[in-house]
Design an enzyme around this catalytic site. Sequence first.
Site, PDB file in Angstrom:
ATOM      1  N   MET A  13      57.506  73.370  55.467  1.00 17.26           N
ATOM      2  CA  MET A  13      56.216  72.971  56.030  1.00 17.26           C
ATOM      3  C   MET A  13      56.068  73.459  57.466  1.00 17.26           C
ATOM      4  O   MET A  13      54.980  73.835  57.905  1.00 17.26           O
ATOM      5  CB  MET A  13      56.046  71.457  55.962  1.00 17.26           C
ATOM      6  CG  MET A  13      55.763  70.937  54.572  1.00 17.26           C
ATOM      7  SD  MET A  13      54.294  71.683  53.824  1.00 17.26           S
ATOM      8  CE  MET A  13      53.041  71.250  55.000  1.00 17.26           C
ATOM      9  N   SER A 109      50.902  59.276  57.984  1.00 20.54           N
ATOM     10  CA  SER A 109      50.224  59.362  56.705  1.00 20.54           C
ATOM     11  C   SER A 109      51.201  59.882  55.666  1.00 20.54           C
ATOM     12  O   SER A 109      51.961  60.814  55.932  1.00 20.54           O
ATOM     13  CB  SER A 109      49.014  60.293  56.788  1.00 20.54           C
ATOM     14  OG  SER A 109      48.367  60.394  55.546  1.00 20.54           O
ATOM     15  N   HIS A 143      56.641  66.189  41.260  1.00 16.31           N
ATOM     16  CA  HIS A 143      56.954  67.056  42.390  1.00 16.31           C
ATOM     17  C   HIS A 143      58.079  68.020  42.024  1.00 16.31           C
ATOM     18  O   HIS A 143      58.732  67.867  40.985  1.00 16.31           O
ATOM     19  CB  HIS A 143      57.365  66.234  43.612  1.00 16.31           C
ATOM     20  CG  HIS A 143      56.216  65.610  44.337  1.00 16.31           C
ATOM     21  ND1 HIS A 143      55.723  64.364  43.993  1.00 16.31           N
ATOM     22  CD2 HIS A 143      55.440  66.049  45.366  1.00 16.31           C
ATOM     23  CE1 HIS A 143      54.707  64.066  44.789  1.00 16.31           C
ATOM     24  NE2 HIS A 143      54.514  65.062  45.626  1.00 16.31           N
ATOM     25  N   LYS A 147      62.599  67.798  45.973  1.00 18.54           N
ATOM     26  CA  LYS A 147      62.124  66.615  46.701  1.00 18.54           C
ATOM     27  C   LYS A 147      63.176  65.513  46.636  1.00 18.54           C
ATOM     28  O   LYS A 147      63.715  65.210  45.562  1.00 18.54           O
ATOM     29  CB  LYS A 147      60.795  66.121  46.118  1.00 18.54           C
ATOM     30  CG  LYS A 147      60.159  65.003  46.942  1.00 18.54           C
ATOM     31  CD  LYS A 147      58.742  64.722  46.494  1.00 18.54           C
ATOM     32  CE  LYS A 147      58.096  63.592  47.279  1.00 18.54           C
ATOM     33  NZ  LYS A 147      57.994  63.914  48.717  1.00 18.54           N
ATOM     34  N   GLY A 153      55.910  59.256  48.773  1.00 18.11           N
ATOM     35  CA  GLY A 153      55.174  58.419  49.722  1.00 18.11           C
ATOM     36  C   GLY A 153      53.708  58.339  49.366  1.00 18.11           C
ATOM     37  O   GLY A 153      53.065  57.298  49.580  1.00 18.11           O
TER      38      GLY A 153
END
Length: 253
Positions: A13, A109, A143, A147, A153
Amino acid sequence: MVKIIMHGCNGKMGQVITGLLREDTEAKIVAGIDLSNHIQNDYPVFASLKECTVEADVIIDFASAKATDALLEYCGEKNMPVVLCTTGLSEEQLLKVKETSMKAAILKSANMSLGINMLLKLLKNAANVLTPAGFDVEIVEKHHNQKIDAPSGTALALADSINDACGGVYEYVYDRSTVRQKRDAKEMGISAIRGGTIVGEHDVIFAGTDEVITFSHTAYSKSIFAKGAIQAAKFLAGKPAGMYDMQDVIVLD
């Protein structure tokens, strides 16, 4: 120009955000934090925040939960705003997040995408109509096989959105294999699937008598989360201490 420190810059990311910000005229990465130095970036990279000597307006965090304690300590000391995107935090760490928000602006978030945040609002409305009518609620999330945390989440955020709308009556159930009994009306099943390169899929199922309503969200690229994180960082820079979320960034009337 918003100056950003990318915490976890050499992760997947972190690199997606790095690429997007190269073309951004409103924000730029001025420093990165990562234990790994296997990638050449066009900004200086430090092994820890304590070693970072570059001034910035906000931190975007997409690192490991193992690095969260040091991140929060730094933000509390420096009154540094942080977009906290790392999931899988412990209860102790979540408490530390709240404590740190008294000294610095924290936007947390479980999912940064516009679609998921719209879905959170839609689910509250659906729950208010469907659960009093006897609809059962189940969540299935999928996913990639790398992961770490399960359930995601985002799945928990979707469940919480429904549960909040219903007054917190639901108990989350993650495994029914050890108990042979009828499903309780006040339980919400959350199932996790891990495989391949699935970016992220979430299905929220309202199952009633003779009808089923399913809300689905599919992420085809990590860039949707990166774009949301960048938008959040621009929003958070200069904000006073406190807790924020994507609902503050994206106004949903």
